[in-house]
Each structure stands twice: as C-alpha cells, then as structure tokens.
Design an enzyme around this catalytic site. Structure first.
Site, PDB file in Angstrom:
ATOM      1  N   GLY A 208       0.819  -1.205   0.000  1.00 54.71           N
ATOM      2  CA  GLY A 208       0.000   0.000   0.000  1.00 54.71           C
ATOM      3  C   GLY A 208       0.847   1.247   0.000  1.00 54.71           C
ATOM      4  N   ASN A 209       0.243   2.352   0.436  1.00 52.50           N
ATOM      5  CA  ASN A 209       0.981   3.616   0.496  1.00 52.50           C
ATOM      6  C   ASN A 209       0.484   4.424   1.692  1.00 52.50           C
ATOM      7  OD1 ASN A 209      -1.373   5.218  -0.368  1.00 52.50           O
ATOM      8  ND2 ASN A 209      -1.010   4.303  -2.370  1.00 52.50           N
ATOM      9  N   ARG A 210       0.983   5.640   1.839  1.00 45.70           N
ATOM     10  CA  ARG A 210       0.728   6.444   3.028  1.00 45.70           C
ATOM     11  C   ARG A 210      -0.493   7.356   2.921  1.00 45.70           C
ATOM     12  NH1 ARG A 210       5.290   6.205   6.262  1.00 45.70           N
ATOM     13  NH2 ARG A 210       7.188   5.476   5.238  1.00 45.70           N
TER      14      ARG A 210
END
Length: 408
Positions: A208-210
């Site tokens: 995923g990402n932030r």
C-alpha cells in the site's frame, strides 16, 4: 493564522451541548471566542458553561450591558460568526432581518463571513418555509451548511442532525479564508476517489501507500456543501469522518476502485481521481499467512504485476464518448514536482491535474497541503498552502472559473 474574533451563536435546540465542543475547537486554534446564545439555548446549556469555555460574559438580550452598546459592537468586531446549532426559528428570524435579541442583532450588524449550521427535525428542514429562508440567506452570501443525516431527538432519524463540531469548525475556517460556500454545483453529479488502495500479499499483509484520503474527502465535503450530488469511492479511509451528504462506496484494491469508478463515470459531471492507488500488486495472493523461511512461500521475493491505470482509463472513456465528465487527477512527487506533473498531465490527458510535493513527510496524512493546479491548455495555477478543506475550496473555485461542466 492570526487570532480571529469568533462569535459562536447558539440557538435553543437539544444539539446546543455540541456548541461547547465547537467553542473549545476555536479556542484551541488560538481564536478569541464570544458566545451569544438565545434565551432558549440557556435552557439546554447554562451561561456559566459558556462563560467558562469562552472567557467572556454571556448575554442574550439587547438591553444588557447597554453602556457597551454590545448589540452593535459584537457584530462589528467579529471576524467570523458561526451559528450552531441554528434552529428553524433562528434561521427564519435571521432571514427576516429581525434584531429582537442579541444573536439576531449581532448577525444583522455583521459584515464578516457568517456560517449557519442547521439542526432540526427532518420535517422542519424539508418544510417549504425553511427551504425558502435558507435560500434567502444563501442569496445574501451567508453560508448555510447542509445538515448531517442521522439520529435525531427521539427515535426518528434523517437529515437535520447537527454536523459534528470539528466539521463545523473546519468548514467555518475555510469560509473565513476562502469565502462563502455558494451553490454553484447545485444539481451536478460529482465522483471522487479517495485514500490508498491495498493489494493483499496474504490474509495479514498488503502492499500500500501512506495516503490517508483526507484531501479526497475534503473535496467531496466542499462539493456537497456547494450543492453537488457526491459519490466517494474510498480506499483506506476508515479513520476519517464520512463527508456529510455524500454517498461512500468502500473498496480495497486498485481493481476494485477501477470497477466502481468506471461504472459511475458515465453519470458524472465531474470526476476527481484523488486516490493514491497502488501501481503494482502481488502476482499471486496467498490464501494463508506466509511463514518466514518456508521454501515454497518465501516473503523474500514477491513477484509484482502492474495494476490498471484508472485515470488514463477514465480519460479513454471520455475520449470514446462513454462519459462527458470533466476529469481531474493528482500527482504526488518528491522532486521536480512541477516538471514531472506537467509530463504526467500530458501522458494522462486529464482536464486538470493537482501536483503535490510530498517530500519530507508533507501532505500524506497531514492537515495541510499546497501545490499547483495544471490545466490541459497549459495553465498553471498556484494552490496556496492551507488546510485540506481550504485547498479543496481553491480547487473547486478553479474548476468553476474554468467552466468545467459546472455551469447551470
């Protein structure tokens, strides 16, 4: 932001207790707060509570402290007035230009931004008299927020619930900074994606990402208060309060989001792809938790495959005549942001692209944002640093000014 003189008006409804949290929010932001309740509001929350929270005396009538001429002075000195909760009665009296108590006199005197947060039963909100009064206030530049849907006094529920204090404060500060929220999007259909997508490695791990989704939700929130019918396709956004008046469709993966965005794009007037989607996903998703050291299920080497390009796919739909929506995307860069943003806009073919510099922990998960809004015709507009709601208001103003399918 320098200290503002904020007047919090409180009408006589059960939601008056929430004004205490609103006062605290403004005070903690450094504002000087004066509370002006109606006489009926004091049946729900006592004057001592408002005085303790604000640090100022509390009066309700125009004949109190006459030597200070406060029925005029409070409104003259205000930088922002927020009436929350605003009952049907108070809305009617403000719309009629009444000045028979300290609150209505203060609003009548004021030249600063005024924000009204309604709270009443659904039948009262939908009544033609209330809707006419609301329309009158909006035509005069007063921002009347859309009420939330939810549990009301007693067993009934529906539209008319007071927005949460944090949401009211955020929207009020946005109005104070960027101007009133009119209704230029009335009847328009807006589709927004928000948050990060997650690509499962196994049942407990993902790629995923932030992204928190805060900017996408802010764009949806502002659009809803500007009159749009809003649908949000939301990835990982569980920590956020759902924008009032918006329909939220929850998804997990990039392919899930692509399916939902493509299915809804044909009916939309404006599509904003604000989600930070995962560009790649594991080629194989394990059905049970992978164990370290297993020869046939190692975490040391995970094969990735490319995910679909949702923004480019939406542009292709527009170019193929499958949708007439104006399409906007986002670009998060860590260096040479403007240069890379221009190149991305050229590749994607969107009408608009918001470019963020996310280096050094900026933007993702943070309260503030800034950047540049690029248009397909080569225009570059600076989006000034502000809260994500303030940035959202700037973006919508630019979309409206450019005439991207927002004209009635």
């Amino acid at each position: 932001m320098s200290q503002r003189n904020v007047v919090v008006g409180v009408a006589g409804g059960i939601a008056a207790y929430k004004a205490c949290h609103l006062i605290r929010d403004f005070k903690e932001a450094g504002d000087d707060v004066r509370v002006v309740p109606t006489a009926n509001a004091l049946n729900f929350v006592g004057a001592a509570t408002f005085e303790a929270l604000s640090g100022h005396p509390v009066d309700t009538g125009v004949f109190e402290r006459v030597d200070e001429v406060q029925h005029v002075r409070i409104g003259q000195e205000a930088d922002l007035i927020v009436v929350a909760p605003a009952t049907a009665d108070v809305i009617a009296r403000i719309a009629a230009g009444r000045a028979d108590d300290l609150l209505t006199a203060t609003v009548l005197v004021a030249t600063c931004p005024v924000v009204v947060a309604p709270a009443m039963h659904t039948e009262m909100w939908h009544n033609a008299a209330t809707q006419t009064n609301v329309a009158t206030l909006r035509s005069r530049g007063v921002t009347v927020l859309e009420p939330a849907h939810g549990r009301l006094t007693g067993k009934d529920s529906g539209p008319g619930r007071l927005l949460e204090p944090q949401a009211i404060a955020e929207l009020a500060r946005t109005v104070a900074t960027t101007g009133p929220l009119g209704r230029p999007l009335e009847g328009k259909r807006v589709l927004v994606s928000a948050g990060g997508t997650q690509e499962n490695i196994d049942p407990v791990r993902y790629v995923g990402n932030r992204s928190s989704g805060r900017q996408g939700f802010a764009l949806a929130d502002i659009a809803a208060h500007k009159g749009a019918q809003v649908t949000v396709v939301a990835g990982n956004t569980e920590a956020l309060e759902t924008p009032a008046g918006a329909d939220v469709v929850r998804v997990t993966s990039t392919r899930d989001m692509e399916r939902e965005m493509r299915s809804r794009a044909p009916e939309a007037d404006v599509v904003i792809m604000a989600a930070a989607v995962a560009d790649y996903r594991p080629a194989h998703e394990a059905t049970s938790k992978l164990k370290k050291g297993q020869a046939d299920a190692s975490l040391e080497r995970i094969e990735l495959v490319e995910n679909p390009d949702i923004l480019r796919g939406l542009v292709d739909m527009r170019d193929n005549g499958e949708t007439t929506a104006a399409i906007m995307g986002f670009a998060a860069e860590t260096d040479n942001a403007l240069e890379y943003g221009k190149a991305k806009l050229a590749r994607k073919g969107a009408d608009l692209l918001m470019v963020n510099d996310v280096s050094g922990g900026k933007v993702f998960g943070q309260a503030r944002n800034s950047g540049w809004l690029l248009s397909r015709d080569g225009g570059v507009a600076t989006i000034e640093d502000g809260t994500k709601h303030e940035v959202a208001a700037q973006i919508w103003s630019a979309i409206e000014a450019a005439g991207h399918d927002t004209e009635a």
